[in-house]
Design an enzyme around this catalytic site. Structure first.
Site, PDB file in Angstrom:
ATOM      1  N   LYS A 208       1.123  -1.076   0.008  1.00  9.35           N
ATOM      2  CA  LYS A 208       0.136   0.025  -0.132  1.00  9.35           C
ATOM      3  C   LYS A 208       0.913   1.282  -0.064  1.00  9.35           C
ATOM      4  O   LYS A 208       0.695   2.179  -0.778  1.00  9.35           O
ATOM      5  CB  LYS A 208      -0.860   0.036   1.310  1.00  9.35           C
ATOM      6  CG  LYS A 208      -1.828   1.016   1.287  1.00  9.35           C
ATOM      7  CD  LYS A 208      -2.575   1.302   2.589  1.00  9.35           C
ATOM      8  CE  LYS A 208      -3.406   2.434   2.666  1.00  9.35           C
ATOM      9  NZ  LYS A 208      -4.511   2.593   3.755  1.00  9.35           N
ATOM     10  N   GLU A 214      10.458  -4.689   4.507  1.00  9.59           N
ATOM     11  CA  GLU A 214      10.480  -6.102   4.343  1.00  9.59           C
ATOM     12  C   GLU A 214      10.344  -6.242   2.799  1.00  9.59           C
ATOM     13  O   GLU A 214      10.902  -6.838   1.982  1.00  9.59           O
ATOM     14  CB  GLU A 214       9.422  -6.837   5.266  1.00  9.59           C
ATOM     15  CG  GLU A 214       9.609  -7.051   6.511  1.00  9.59           C
ATOM     16  CD  GLU A 214       9.221  -6.042   7.463  1.00  9.59           C
ATOM     17  OE1 GLU A 214       8.863  -4.978   6.711  1.00  9.59           O
ATOM     18  OE2 GLU A 214       9.124  -6.187   8.570  1.00  9.59           O
ATOM     19  N   GLY A 274      -4.980  -1.703   4.925  1.00 10.00           N
ATOM     20  CA  GLY A 274      -4.115  -2.624   4.187  1.00 10.00           C
ATOM     21  C   GLY A 274      -4.672  -4.258   4.668  1.00 10.00           C
ATOM     22  O   GLY A 274      -4.915  -5.046   3.973  1.00 10.00           O
ATOM     23  N   ARG A 275      -5.202  -4.163   5.779  1.00 13.00           N
ATOM     24  CA  ARG A 275      -5.949  -5.578   6.189  1.00 13.00           C
ATOM     25  C   ARG A 275      -7.413  -5.592   5.691  1.00 13.00           C
ATOM     26  O   ARG A 275      -7.843  -6.984   5.754  1.00 13.00           O
ATOM     27  CB  ARG A 275      -5.848  -5.774   7.696  1.00 13.00           C
ATOM     28  CG  ARG A 275      -6.419  -4.531   8.671  1.00 13.00           C
ATOM     29  CD  ARG A 275      -6.328  -4.611   9.823  1.00 13.00           C
ATOM     30  NE  ARG A 275      -6.769  -3.743  10.755  1.00 13.00           N
ATOM     31  CZ  ARG A 275      -5.940  -2.412  10.817  1.00 13.00           C
ATOM     32  NH1 ARG A 275      -4.900  -2.185  10.147  1.00 13.00           N
ATOM     33  NH2 ARG A 275      -6.590  -1.576  11.496  1.00 13.00           N
ATOM     34  N   GLU A 360      -4.953  -6.396  14.677  1.00  9.57           N
ATOM     35  CA  GLU A 360      -4.490  -5.284  14.168  1.00  9.57           C
ATOM     36  C   GLU A 360      -5.806  -4.170  14.439  1.00  9.57           C
ATOM     37  O   GLU A 360      -5.487  -2.986  14.565  1.00  9.57           O
ATOM     38  CB  GLU A 360      -3.850  -5.104  12.923  1.00  9.57           C
ATOM     39  CG  GLU A 360      -2.747  -4.132  12.459  1.00  9.57           C
ATOM     40  CD  GLU A 360      -2.004  -4.249  11.407  1.00  9.57           C
ATOM     41  OE1 GLU A 360      -2.701  -4.151  10.129  1.00  9.57           O
ATOM     42  OE2 GLU A 360      -0.848  -4.528  11.375  1.00  9.57           O
ATOM     43  N   HIS A 391      -6.438 -33.337  17.597  1.00  7.68           N
ATOM     44  CA  HIS A 391      -5.310 -34.033  18.176  1.00  7.68           C
ATOM     45  C   HIS A 391      -4.236 -33.184  18.817  1.00  7.68           C
ATOM     46  O   HIS A 391      -3.157 -33.723  18.894  1.00  7.68           O
ATOM     47  CB  HIS A 391      -5.032 -35.079  17.084  1.00  7.68           C
ATOM     48  CG  HIS A 391      -5.992 -35.969  16.535  1.00  7.68           C
ATOM     49  ND1 HIS A 391      -5.992 -37.206  17.178  1.00  7.68           N
ATOM     50  CD2 HIS A 391      -6.803 -35.852  15.611  1.00  7.68           C
ATOM     51  CE1 HIS A 391      -7.003 -37.833  16.490  1.00  7.68           C
ATOM     52  NE2 HIS A 391      -7.736 -37.187  15.622  1.00  7.68           N
ATOM     53  N   LYS A 515       8.993  -0.654  14.318  1.00  8.72           N
ATOM     54  CA  LYS A 515       9.859  -0.450  13.247  1.00  8.72           C
ATOM     55  C   LYS A 515      10.868   0.642  13.304  1.00  8.72           C
ATOM     56  O   LYS A 515      12.019   0.416  12.878  1.00  8.72           O
ATOM     57  CB  LYS A 515       8.676   0.082  12.119  1.00  8.72           C
ATOM     58  CG  LYS A 515       7.940  -0.863  11.590  1.00  8.72           C
ATOM     59  CD  LYS A 515       6.845   0.035  10.614  1.00  8.72           C
ATOM     60  CE  LYS A 515       5.663  -0.924  10.106  1.00  8.72           C
ATOM     61  NZ  LYS A 515       4.763  -0.318   9.320  1.00  8.72           N
TER      62      LYS A 515
HETATM   63  O1  F6P Z   1       2.986  -2.520   9.741  1.00 13.09           O
HETATM   64  C1  F6P Z   1       1.642  -2.912   9.736  1.00 13.09           C
HETATM   65  C2  F6P Z   1       1.301  -2.663   8.133  1.00 13.09           C
HETATM   66  O2  F6P Z   1       1.015  -1.445   7.897  1.00 13.09           O
HETATM   67  C3  F6P Z   1      -0.096  -3.450   7.859  1.00 13.09           C
HETATM   68  O3  F6P Z   1      -1.082  -2.696   8.421  1.00 13.09           O
HETATM   69  C4  F6P Z   1       0.126  -3.291   6.460  1.00 13.09           C
HETATM   70  O4  F6P Z   1      -0.979  -4.540   6.051  1.00 13.09           O
HETATM   71  C5  F6P Z   1       1.625  -4.119   6.226  1.00 13.09           C
HETATM   72  O5  F6P Z   1       2.160  -3.214   7.207  1.00 13.09           O
HETATM   73  C6  F6P Z   1       2.050  -3.747   4.967  1.00 13.09           C
HETATM   74  O6  F6P Z   1       2.012  -2.374   4.523  1.00 13.09           O
HETATM   75  P1  F6P Z   1       2.193  -2.203   2.837  1.00 13.09           P
HETATM   76  O7  F6P Z   1       1.154  -2.770   2.095  1.00 13.09           O
HETATM   77  O8  F6P Z   1       2.145  -0.660   3.099  1.00 13.09           O
HETATM   78  O9  F6P Z   1       3.426  -2.552   2.556  1.00 13.09           O
END
Ligand code: F6P
Length: 551
Positions: A208, A214, A274-275, A360, A391, A515
Site C-alpha cells: 500500500k 520487508e 491494508g488488512r 490489528e 489431536h 519499526k
Molecule cells: O506494519 C503493519 C502494516 O502497516 C499493515 O497494516 C499492512 O498490511 C502491512 O504493514 C503492509 O503494509 P504495506 O502494504 O504498505 O507494505
C-alpha cells in the site's frame, strides 16, 4: 466525529453485568426447555447458514446485546462507514473497503470523487492483465509465457492473497502457480525462489505504502535474482524489469522510483486499509490464478454480505450478532481468546488471515476520541483446521479452565470427493465437526461416565463439563463467492466489536515503534559500537551475542 458512547454507561451494559454476576450456563437445559431454540438462533446471511444456538445465550440475552448495539449507535456508525465518512479518525480517512465490491452500476461519491468508477477502472486493468498472463500473451524477456507469479508483500499485502489462493486451489488455472514472499528473513526469498526459472517468473510487488522495509528489501533481492538468472541464461536484460515486475500500491511515485513502469502498476486508495485490501488490486496475484470471472464472484460474495450487514435488522444480523456475542464473552465472561476452526483443509491460512484482521483492528487501549477505553478490547484469534486441531489443542477447549469461544466452519460439498472403500471421507470429516460442537455444548456427566463402567478413580478426569460455546457456520460449497462472504462476515464482526468498544478499528499505530527501533538498531547489529553502547543492557547483550557468534 462524534465522541464514542462509553459502553459501560449504557443501560444494556448494566443488565448484562447483572446477568453475568450469577450466570450459570445450561445448554442441556436450554435445549430441553425450548424446542424452537435452534430455529430462533439460526440465521441465514447470503449463502451462509449460521447456527448460534450452541452459544451461552438465550433470547433475552440476545435482546440485551442488541440493545447495547442500539445504545452505542452501531447502525449509525455502520452507515457512516458505508457512505464514506472519515471514521478512521486518527488518520482522517474514509473506510471504504465495501466500495471495492460495489457493482459497476452503483454510485458512491466520497470527498468529491466517484469511487465506484475509480474502482472499476482499476479492476478492468487488473482483469486485462490477468487475462494476458493466463493466455500466455504476456511474456518474459525471452518470449516465454509466465509459469509462476511471485507476490512480494507483507501483512495485508500478503495474508489475504495467500489465504484466498490456498482456499481456492480447485479454481487455480492448471500450469500456473503463485508463490508468496513476505518475511525479511532471507530464508523466505531463498526458499521461495528455489527451483524457479527466471524466464517464466513474474513478480508482483504489493505494498500500500511502497515504503515497507520487508517488501522493498525482498523486491530488490528478487530483482537481483532475476537479472543474474537472465544474464546466466544469456538473455537480454534491458527490459527485464518491465517484463517481469508489476506493482500494486497507493503510492505510484515510489513505484516509479523503484524502476517499475507506471504502466505496469495498479493503484488503490488510502481509504482501503491494508488488512481490508485483498479485494483491491492487492488481489492481483489471486485474479491471475483464478481468473477474472472467479475474482468477480468473490467480490459479489463480499457485496452480498455487505448488503446483509447493511439491511438486516440487528436481531437477525449475523455479523452484528457474532460481534456482540464476542463482546459478551470478552467483557462479561472473561474470555481472552477466540478459536476459528475450519473443517476445510483449503482454509488452512484463514485463521492467520483473521489474526491480522481482528487483532490489528481491535488491539487498542484508547477510544477514537483519545481517552482510555473503559473495558477490555480485542481477543487473541487463533486456530487450525479440523481435524488436526482435535489431536493437538482441543483438550484445553474441552476440559481446560479457560473459556474459549470457537467458530466451526464447514461446507456440504467436498472439494475433493474421495472414498475410502465404501466410505465417503468427507462424511467422516463432517461427523467430526458435528461431534465436536456437540461434545463442547453438552459434555458428559459423571453419571454418564460411570454408566460406561469407568473405574471411579478416573471418573473426574473423564467428565466433560459442556457449556463451551461454539458457532457453526456452514455453506453449500467453498466457492469464490462463499469465501468472499466469509471474509466480509469477519470484517463486519470486527467492526461491530470496535464500535461497541468505541475504538478506531482502522489505524495501527502500535506497529510503528518496533519499526523505528529496528531502523535505529540496524547499525549496531552491523558493528557500530557507539550505537550499540547507547542501547539498554539487555539489547546490548543480545547484539554482543550475535556479533560473537556470527561467522
Ligand atoms: O506494519 C503493519 C502494516 O502497516 C499493515 O497494516 C499492512 O498490511 C502491512 O504493514 C503492509 O503494509 P504495506 O502494504 O504498505 O507494505
Amino acid at each position: 466525529m462524534s465522541t464514542p458512547i462509553d459502553p459501560t454507561s449504557t443501560q444494556a451494559w448494566g443488565r448484562l453485568a447483572a446477568r453475568a454476576a450469577d450466570f450459570t450456563p445450561d445448554l442441556r437445559g436450554w435445549f430441553d426447555a425450548d424446542p424452537a431454540r435452534v430455529e430462533k438462533l439460526t440465521h441465514t446471511a447470503a449463502d451462509l447458514h449460521v447456527d448460534l444456538s450452541k452459544n451461552l445465550a438465550d433470547d433475552a440475552l440476545v435482546s440485551d446485546l442488541v440493545a447495547l448495539a442500539d445504545e452505542v449507535g452501531l447502525a449509525a456508525r455502520r452507515d457512516a462507514m458505508l457512505t464514506g465518512e472519515h471514521i478512521n479518525v486518527t488518520e482522517d480517512r474514509a473506510v471504504l473497503h465495501t466500495a471495492l465490491r460495489l457493482p459497476s452500476d452503483a454510485s458512491l461519491e466520497v470527498d468529491g470523487q466517484d469511487v465506484v468508477s475509480d474502482v472499476h477502472e482499476v479492476l478492468g486493468r487488473v482483469y486485462e492483465f490477468a487475462d494476458q498472463v493466463r493466455s500466455g500473451e504476456w511474456t518474459g524477456v525471452t518470449g516465454k509465457p509466465v509459469a509462476t507469479v511471485v507476490n512480494i508483500g507483507i501483512g495485508g499485502s500478503d495474508l489475504g492473497p495467500v489465504m484466498a489462493y490456498e482456499a481456492l486451489q480447485p479454481y487455480v488455472r492448471e500450469g500456473l502457480e503463485c508463490r508468496f514472499i513476505s518475511n525479511i528473513d532471507p530464508t523466505d526469498a531463498a526458499t521461495t525462489l528455489a527451483g524457479l526459472d527466471p524466464e517464466t517468473t513474474l513478480f508482483i510487488v504489493s505494498s500500500k505504502t511502497f515504503g515497507t522495509l520487508e517488501t522493498l528489501t525482498n523486491a530488490r533481492l528478487c530483482r537481483a535474482w532475476l537479472l543474474d538468472g537472465l544474464e546466466e541464461a544469456g538473455a537480454e536484460t534491458g527490459t527485464a524489469v518491465a517484463k517481469h515486475f508489476v506493482a500494486v500500491s497507493t503510492n505510484l511515485e515510489k513505484v516509479a522510483e523503484f524502476g517499475i513502469d507506471p504502466a505496469n502498476a495498479f493503484g488503490f486508495w488510502d481509504w482501503v486499509g491494508g488488512r481490508y485490501s485483498m479485494d483491491s488490486a492487492i488481489g492481483t496475484s489471486l485474479a491471475v490464478a483464478i481468473g477474472p470471472d472467479a475474482f468477480a464472484d468473490l467480490l459479489e460474495g463480499m457485496h452480498a454480505m455487505d448488503e446483509h450487514f447493511r439491511t438486516a435488522p440487528l436481531a437477525e444480523n449475523v455479523p452484528a450478532l457474532m460481534g456482540l456475542l464476542n463482546v459478551w464473552y470478552t467483557n462479561f465472561l472473561d474470555a481472552h481468546t477466540h478459536a476459528v476452526l475450519p473443517y476445510s483443509q483449503l482454509l488452512h491460512r484463514f485463521p492467520a488471515y483473521l489474526q491480522q484482521l481482528t487483532m490489528e483492528s481491535n488491539g487498542k487501549s484508547v477510544t477514537w476520541a483519545g481517552n482510555a477505553v473503559s473495558t477490555a478490547t480485542g481477543e487473541v484469534f487463533w486456530g487450525e483446521p479440523g481435524t488436526n486441531g482435535q489431536h493437538a489443542f482441543y483438550q484445553l477447549i474441552h476440559q481446560g479452565t479457560r473459556l474459549v469461544p470457537a467458530d466451526f466452519i464447514a461446507f456440504a460439498e467436498p472439494a475433493y470427493p474421495l472414498k475410502d472403500g465404501e466410505t465417503d471421507v468427507h462424511e467422516l470429516f463432517l461427523a467430526n465437526f458435528f461431534a465436536q460442537t456437540q461434545a463442547l455444548a453438552f459434555g458428559k456427566t459423571a453419571d454418564e461416565v460411570r454408566a460406561e463402567g469407568t473405574d471411579e478413580a478416573v471418573v473426574p478426569a473423564r467428565v466433560f463439563s459442556g457449556n463451551r460455546p461454539t458457532t457453526s457456520i456452514m455453506a453449500p460449497a467453498l466457492t469464490p463467492s462463499v469465501l468472499g462472504q466469509l471474509i466480509a462476515l469477519y470484517e463486519h464482526i470486527t467492526f461491530t466489536q470496535g464500535v461497541v468498544w468505541g475504538i478506531d478499528s482502522f489505524d495501527q499505530w502500535g506497529v510503528e515503534l518496533g519499526k523505528q527501533l529496528a531502523q535505529a538498531l540496524t547499525p549496531a547489529v552491523g558493528g557500530d559500537e557507539e550505537v550499540a553502547a547507547s542501547q539498554d543492557a539487555s539489547t546490548q547483550a543480545l547484539v554482543a551475542y550475535y556479533r560473537q557468534h556470527r561467522s
